[in-house]
Motif scaffolding. Structure first.
Motif, PDB file in Angstrom:
ATOM      1  N   GLU A  91      37.655  43.800  57.968  1.00 44.85           N
ATOM      2  CA  GLU A  91      38.497  43.923  59.165  1.00 44.85           C
ATOM      3  C   GLU A  91      37.676  44.662  60.218  1.00 44.85           C
ATOM      4  O   GLU A  91      37.450  45.876  60.117  1.00 44.85           O
ATOM      5  N   ILE A  92      37.199  43.928  61.208  1.00 44.14           N
ATOM      6  CA  ILE A  92      36.226  44.452  62.170  1.00 44.14           C
ATOM      7  C   ILE A  92      36.950  44.890  63.440  1.00 44.14           C
ATOM      8  O   ILE A  92      37.598  44.080  64.109  1.00 44.14           O
ATOM      9  N   LYS A  93      36.850  46.177  63.763  1.00 46.93           N
ATOM     10  CA  LYS A  93      37.529  46.704  64.944  1.00 46.93           C
ATOM     11  C   LYS A  93      36.902  46.134  66.224  1.00 46.93           C
ATOM     12  O   LYS A  93      35.680  45.955  66.305  1.00 46.93           O
ATOM     13  N   GLU A  94      37.758  45.880  67.215  1.00 47.82           N
ATOM     14  CA  GLU A  94      37.297  45.280  68.469  1.00 47.82           C
ATOM     15  C   GLU A  94      37.149  46.321  69.579  1.00 47.82           C
ATOM     16  O   GLU A  94      37.619  47.437  69.487  1.00 47.82           O
ATOM     17  N   ASN A  95      36.448  45.886  70.658  1.00 46.50           N
ATOM     18  CA  ASN A  95      36.231  46.694  71.869  1.00 46.50           C
ATOM     19  C   ASN A  95      35.618  48.045  71.531  1.00 46.50           C
ATOM     20  O   ASN A  95      36.109  49.098  71.922  1.00 46.50           O
ATOM     21  N   VAL A  96      34.514  47.982  70.789  1.00 48.83           N
ATOM     22  CA  VAL A  96      33.831  49.190  70.333  1.00 48.83           C
ATOM     23  C   VAL A  96      32.446  49.265  70.979  1.00 48.83           C
ATOM     24  O   VAL A  96      32.055  48.401  71.772  1.00 48.83           O
TER      25      VAL A  96
END
Length: 292
Positions: A91-96
Motif C-alpha cells: 500500500e503505497i502512500k501518495e503525494n509524498v
C-alpha cells in the motif's frame, strides 16, 4: 567520476510486520551495485521530518552515496503485508517527497558522468519526478555503451500507456516480470501470443540491447538480439521477496559493466536475488563470494 551507476526514483520506508526497513527500488538498486565495488548513487527526495532524517542516517550506515533533496512533502512510506508464500502486498502512500524530486544543477552534472541508470514507472506517477527523470536521461551522454535500464515495476495502477511507451523508447535495457508483461501486452494490443514471443516483439520494436524477463519460481530469461539466456530459479527458504528483483537487476548490470558475458551476469543475478529472498528486507549485506 564518469562511471557512476544511478538508481533514480522512490526512496522510502517499507513498513513490514516486524518493523520498518529502508526501501524503494532505486535505493535498493544503488545499494546492491555498490556491493559489487562500483560507484553508485541513489537519487530521490525526503521530507523535513523524522522519517527523512532516519532515512539519511540509514543511507550513511550502509554507505549509500546519494543526492536526496528535502522537499515540503512527507517522506514516503509503503505498508507491506507478506502472504503465506512470502510474497509482499503493497500500500503505497501518495503525494509524498519522492513524487516531487526537484531538478537541480547537481543532478544535471551527475547525468553527464553516469554510465548506467535504473529507473521505473512508479516514480513517474507524478509530473514533477517524471520530468526530472526525463531531463536526467536527456542530459546523459549518448554514446552506445551507456546502459539505460527501465524496470517496469507496475504498482497499484500508478502507470499508464504513455509513461510506459516513453520509458521504453528511452531505455536500452528493459526489465519486466511475467505478470507485468501480460498487462503491458494487453495495453499494447498483442495479448494472444506466448511470453517469449512478446519479449522478441518488444526487443525489436524498441531496439533494445537486452530484455530481462523474470518469472518467479519459473526462472528468468535475458533476451538479446538473436540470443536468449535462461536460468532456473533456485529453491531456497524464503524469508520475504522484498527487493529481490532490485538485487537481480543490480547484480546483472554490475556484472555487465565489469565486462562479464550476458550468461555469466544472468547466473550471478539469479544467485544474488535467491540469497536476498532468504533474508528479511531489501538490503541485506551480500556474502563476499556473491560479489566477486
Amino acid at each position: 567520476m564518469n562511471n557512476i551507476v544511478v538508481g533514480m526514483g522512490e526512496a522510502l520506508w517499507d513498513v513490514l510486520p516486524e518493523g520498518k526497513k529502508l526501501g524503494g527500488a532505486p535505493a535498493n538498486f544503488a545499494y546492491h551495485v555498490s556491493q559489487f565495488g562500483l560507484d553508485s548513487c541513489a537519487i530521490s527526495a525526503i521530507g523535513d521530518d523524522v522519517l527523512g532524517a532516519e532515512l539519511l542516517e540509514n543511507f550513511a550506515q550502509k554507505n549509500i552515496k546519494h543526492i536526496i533533496e528535502t522537499v515540503p512533502y512527507p517522506t514516503g512510506t509503503v505498508q507491506v503485508e507478506i502472504d503465506q508464500a512470502g510474497v509482499p502486498q503493497y500500500e503505497i502512500k501518495e503525494n509524498v517527497a519522492w513524487d516531487n524530486i526537484p531538478l537541480t544543477d547537481k543532478l544535471k552534472n551527475l547525468a553527464h558522468n553516469t554510465k548506467a541508470i535504473c529507473f521505473g514507472s512508479l516514480a513517474q506517477r507524478n509530473i514533477v519526478s517524471r520530468n526530472t527523470i526525463n531531463t536526467f536521461l536527456d542530459e546523459m551522454p549518448k554514446d552506445n555503451d551507456r546502459l539505460v535500464v527501465f524496470d517496469v515495476n507496475l504498482r497499484q495502477g500508478f502507470y499508464n500507456k504513455d509513461i510506459l511507451c516513453n520509458s521504453m523508447e528511452r531505455c536500452n535495457v528493459l526489465k519486466i516480470n511475467d505478470e507485468e508483461l501480460v498487462t503491458v501486452s494487453r495495453m499494447f494490443g498483442y495479448p494472444g501470443i506466448d511470453l517469449q514471443d512478446k519479449c522478441w516483439i518488444l526487443l525489436g520494436k524498441y531496439n533494445l540491447k537486452m530484455l530481462i524477463l523474470t518469472c518467479g519460481i519459473n526462472g528468468s530469461y535475458v533476451f538479446t538480439p538473436g540470443n536468449v539466456s535462461f536460468q532456473p530459479t533456485p529453491k531456497v527458504d524464503v524469508a520475504d521477496t522484498v527487493g529481490a528483483g532490485d538485487s537481480f537487476t543490480a547484480a546483472f548490470i554490475a556484472c555487465i559493466l565489469k565486462g562479464n558475458s550476458v550468461a555469466d551476469a544472468h547466473k550471478k543475478a539469479v544467485e544474488v536475488s535467491a540469497y536476498v529472498c532468504t533474508q528479511q528486507g531489501a538490503m541485506p549485506v551480500l556474502p563476499p563470494e556473491l560479489t566477486k
